[in-house]
Design a protein around this motif. Structure first.
Motif, PDB file in Angstrom:
ATOM      1  N   ALA A 122       0.836  -1.207   0.000  1.00  0.00           N
ATOM      2  CA  ALA A 122       0.000   0.000   0.000  1.00  0.00           C
ATOM      3  C   ALA A 122       0.873   1.260   0.000  1.00  0.00           C
ATOM      4  O   ALA A 122       0.662   2.174  -0.801  1.00  0.00           O
ATOM      5  CB  ALA A 122      -0.924  -0.016   1.212  1.00  0.00           C
ATOM      6  N   THR A 134       2.848   1.616  -3.420  1.00  0.00           N
ATOM      7  CA  THR A 134       2.017   1.994  -4.584  1.00  0.00           C
ATOM      8  C   THR A 134       1.573   3.450  -4.437  1.00  0.00           C
ATOM      9  O   THR A 134       1.499   4.194  -5.417  1.00  0.00           O
ATOM     10  CB  THR A 134       0.781   1.079  -4.757  1.00  0.00           C
ATOM     11  OG1 THR A 134       0.211   0.842  -3.482  1.00  0.00           O
ATOM     12  CG2 THR A 134       1.074  -0.225  -5.447  1.00  0.00           C
ATOM     13  N   GLN A 135       1.298   3.866  -3.193  1.00  0.00           N
ATOM     14  CA  GLN A 135       0.891   5.264  -2.993  1.00  0.00           C
ATOM     15  C   GLN A 135       2.052   6.204  -3.329  1.00  0.00           C
ATOM     16  O   GLN A 135       1.864   7.246  -3.967  1.00  0.00           O
ATOM     17  CB  GLN A 135       0.454   5.481  -1.546  1.00  0.00           C
ATOM     18  CG  GLN A 135      -0.998   5.078  -1.313  1.00  0.00           C
ATOM     19  CD  GLN A 135      -1.342   5.003   0.165  1.00  0.00           C
ATOM     20  OE1 GLN A 135      -0.900   5.838   0.935  1.00  0.00           O
ATOM     21  NE2 GLN A 135      -2.113   4.011   0.527  1.00  0.00           N
ATOM     22  N   GLU A 160       2.405   6.350  -6.972  1.00  0.00           N
ATOM     23  CA  GLU A 160       1.339   7.164  -7.566  1.00  0.00           C
ATOM     24  C   GLU A 160       1.685   8.655  -7.443  1.00  0.00           C
ATOM     25  O   GLU A 160       1.514   9.435  -8.372  1.00  0.00           O
ATOM     26  CB  GLU A 160       0.001   6.891  -6.881  1.00  0.00           C
ATOM     27  CG  GLU A 160      -1.187   7.508  -7.610  1.00  0.00           C
ATOM     28  CD  GLU A 160      -2.469   7.382  -6.808  1.00  0.00           C
ATOM     29  OE1 GLU A 160      -2.407   7.421  -5.564  1.00  0.00           O
ATOM     30  OE2 GLU A 160      -3.524   7.245  -7.441  1.00  0.00           O
ATOM     31  N   ARG A 161       2.200   9.009  -6.205  1.00  0.00           N
ATOM     32  CA  ARG A 161       2.509  10.416  -5.972  1.00  0.00           C
ATOM     33  C   ARG A 161       3.659  10.889  -6.866  1.00  0.00           C
ATOM     34  O   ARG A 161       3.607  11.952  -7.461  1.00  0.00           O
ATOM     35  CB  ARG A 161       2.858  10.632  -4.500  1.00  0.00           C
ATOM     36  CG  ARG A 161       1.813  11.524  -3.830  1.00  0.00           C
ATOM     37  CD  ARG A 161       2.094  11.718  -2.358  1.00  0.00           C
ATOM     38  NE  ARG A 161       1.481  10.665  -1.566  1.00  0.00           N
ATOM     39  CZ  ARG A 161       2.072   9.982  -0.605  1.00  0.00           C
ATOM     40  NH1 ARG A 161       3.326  10.218  -0.301  1.00  0.00           N
ATOM     41  NH2 ARG A 161       1.408   9.067   0.065  1.00  0.00           N
ATOM     42  N   LYS A 193      -4.191   3.763 -10.045  1.00  0.00           N
ATOM     43  CA  LYS A 193      -5.279   4.096  -9.107  1.00  0.00           C
ATOM     44  C   LYS A 193      -5.926   2.798  -8.572  1.00  0.00           C
ATOM     45  O   LYS A 193      -6.167   2.649  -7.375  1.00  0.00           O
ATOM     46  CB  LYS A 193      -6.332   4.945  -9.838  1.00  0.00           C
ATOM     47  CG  LYS A 193      -7.224   5.714  -8.897  1.00  0.00           C
ATOM     48  CD  LYS A 193      -8.212   6.582  -9.643  1.00  0.00           C
ATOM     49  CE  LYS A 193      -9.522   5.851  -9.768  1.00  0.00           C
ATOM     50  NZ  LYS A 193     -10.433   6.380 -10.752  1.00  0.00           N
ATOM     51  N   VAL A 202      -3.693   1.096  -5.983  1.00  0.00           N
ATOM     52  CA  VAL A 202      -3.742   1.762  -4.678  1.00  0.00           C
ATOM     53  C   VAL A 202      -5.063   1.428  -3.978  1.00  0.00           C
ATOM     54  O   VAL A 202      -5.087   1.074  -2.787  1.00  0.00           O
ATOM     55  CB  VAL A 202      -3.585   3.293  -4.848  1.00  0.00           C
ATOM     56  CG1 VAL A 202      -3.853   4.009  -3.532  1.00  0.00           C
ATOM     57  CG2 VAL A 202      -2.199   3.614  -5.351  1.00  0.00           C
ATOM     58  N   GLN A 203      -6.164   1.498  -4.721  1.00  0.00           N
ATOM     59  CA  GLN A 203      -7.484   1.193  -4.123  1.00  0.00           C
ATOM     60  C   GLN A 203      -7.536  -0.247  -3.621  1.00  0.00           C
ATOM     61  O   GLN A 203      -8.018  -0.541  -2.529  1.00  0.00           O
ATOM     62  CB  GLN A 203      -8.582   1.387  -5.174  1.00  0.00           C
ATOM     63  CG  GLN A 203      -8.997   2.835  -5.334  1.00  0.00           C
ATOM     64  CD  GLN A 203     -10.015   2.998  -6.456  1.00  0.00           C
ATOM     65  OE1 GLN A 203     -10.361   2.038  -7.144  1.00  0.00           O
ATOM     66  NE2 GLN A 203     -10.482   4.224  -6.639  1.00  0.00           N
ATOM     67  N   LYS A 205      -5.603  -0.704  -0.420  1.00  0.00           N
ATOM     68  CA  LYS A 205      -6.305  -0.096   0.727  1.00  0.00           C
ATOM     69  C   LYS A 205      -7.452  -0.992   1.186  1.00  0.00           C
ATOM     70  O   LYS A 205      -7.671  -1.215   2.370  1.00  0.00           O
ATOM     71  CB  LYS A 205      -6.870   1.269   0.306  1.00  0.00           C
ATOM     72  CG  LYS A 205      -5.899   2.407   0.511  1.00  0.00           C
ATOM     73  CD  LYS A 205      -6.677   3.710   0.373  1.00  0.00           C
ATOM     74  CE  LYS A 205      -5.758   4.896   0.182  1.00  0.00           C
ATOM     75  NZ  LYS A 205      -6.380   5.929  -0.652  1.00  0.00           N
TER      76      LYS A 205
END
Ligand code: ADP
Length: 393
Positions: free
Chosen positions: A189, A192-193, A196-197, A212, A215-216, A219
């Protein structure tokens, strides 16, 4: 000696001990003619051995029953299993009323004893033995019944033991899985976040969408694992000391924890008078009310939510109701929603959740010997969640 014993087949033979004259032989002939397997015992010890091995009945002449012999025979008869009550016939010679009375008094301690007055008629002796053997067979029926019950109780206890062990293993496994997976999942998590950032803005179209979803997904998995762990913890906690709590204070606490949701939805909550002393761990009652009231607010319809909480005393415990005017539950799903990960609105982003809350509620209630269920007239008609908490063992 007859081949049967208390564990074996039903006895079909009877033993005759009449030491003087030809009484024994004559009696055996009469019984043989009536298809009753009778054997003469020359010594009283052979009768004792027969009693120990479980014969059908015994017939003893009074001349063989001195006071000490009655005592010995009583000792042998007392060693029978509890279901066995061997029929004992005693042939008596004519005697005056007083002697007869004291003799029969002494024989009473032999249990299932009947006196047969000499001279004996053939029909009398045959019918007496037929009846005695029938009664003896009944005793063996009872023995078989007791044995079958014992065996099925043993089988049941073993099956219960196996089931309990399998359940414990399964719970332990679920605990390890949900606990040990948390760490690697947190890494997935977090990274991947971070990805993404840092790369998200440079990515376009499809890759951005994939990022996206990743990440979802991570989570969501974190939420599921966290709730699963919570469920397994409720299942695995055993042997807690009984604690008492005030249900009014617990509901107050649950409402404080749900403050944001209540304010957001403008819900009106009505709480009746609840028991001030309930034999439940406070944390368990809090989990119950917080889940049920939280759901009543989450699964609201178009109208402003109204939730009411009441309690009623019944013989042996308390019944609780949490009523809402929300979207309701179709009756055919009323049991289904208490299962682990069972949700009715999985596809809808409107109602988030993991489907563990009610499963936890059910586990908690069952721990205390209660029950939980939902009643609803269907979609859009509100729901009534009820549960019971027994207050006596
Ligand atoms: P979650 O709310 O996380 O999905 P729960 O176990 O608490 O998990 O509830 C299981 C399902 O039962 C929910 O997904 C929902 O479909 C249904 N449900 C629970 N409470 C209510 C309620 N008050 N009104 C309508 N449906 C409900």
């Amino acid at each position: 000696m007859p081949s049967t014993d208390f564990e074996g087949n039903r006895p079909r033979s009877v033993l005759v001990h009449a030491p003087f004259g030809r009484d024994g032989t004559l009696l055996c002939e009469v019984l043989d003619r009536a298809a009753i397997d009778a054997r003469v015992c020359a010594r009283i010890e052979d009768v004792h051995a027969g009693v120990r091995s479980g014969v059908g009945a015994i017939l003893v002449g009074d001349e063989a029953l001195s006071a000490s012999e009655i005592e010995r025979l009583q000792g042998v008869l007392a060693a029978q299993p509890p279901w066995s009550d061997l029929p004992v016939f005693v042939m008596t010679r004519p005697m005056d009323t007083h002697r007869r009375y004291s003799f029969s008094k002494r024989l009473e301690r032999l249990g299932n004893v009947s006196l047969l007055d000499r001279p004996l008629r053939a029909e009398t002796i045959v019918s007496a033995f037929h009846m005695a053997l029938r009664a003896r067979f009944r005793q063996y029926d009872i023995r078989d019944h007791i044995e079958a019950e014992r065996r099925s109780a043993v089988t049941m206890a073993r099956a219960n033991d196996d089931l309990r062990r399998a359940n414990e293993d399964l719970n332990q496994f679920a605990y390890s899985v949900s606990h040990d997976l948390q760490e690697p999942l947190r890494m997935v998590a977090i990274y991947t976040q971070m990805l993404e950032r840092s790369c998200g803005p440079t990515l376009g179209g499809k890759p951005r969408e994939y990022m996206k979803f990743a990440v979802q997904g991570a989570k969501r998995m974190e939420e599921l694992l966290k709730d699963l762990l919570c469920y397994v913890q409720v299942v695995n906690t055993t042997g807690d000391e009984i604690m008492h709590c005030n249900a009014n204070e617990i509901v107050e606490q649950a409402l404080q924890n749900l403050e944001t949701l209540i304010a957001e939805s403008g819900a009106s909550i009505n709480c009746g008078d609840l028991p001030a002393e309930l034999p439940v761990k406070p944390v368990h009652l809090l989990q119950l009310f917080q889940n049920l009231i939280g759901n009543a607010l989450k699964y609201r319809g178009e109208v402003t939510p109204e939730v009411s909480i009441t309690a009623t005393r019944y013989e042996g415990g308390w019944g609780f109701n949490v009523y809402d005017n929300g979207i309701g539950v179709e009756p055919q799903f009323a049991r289904h929603i208490f299962g682990v990960f069972k949700r009715l609105h999985n596809g809808s982003s409107k109602y988030s959740g993991t489907g563990i809350g009610l499963a936890i509620c059910q586990k908690i209630v069952e721990r205390y010997g209660g029950r939980i269920w939902v009643e609803s007239e269907g979609e859009g008609r509100g729901s009534l969640f009820s549960f019971t908490i027994p207050t006596v063992e």
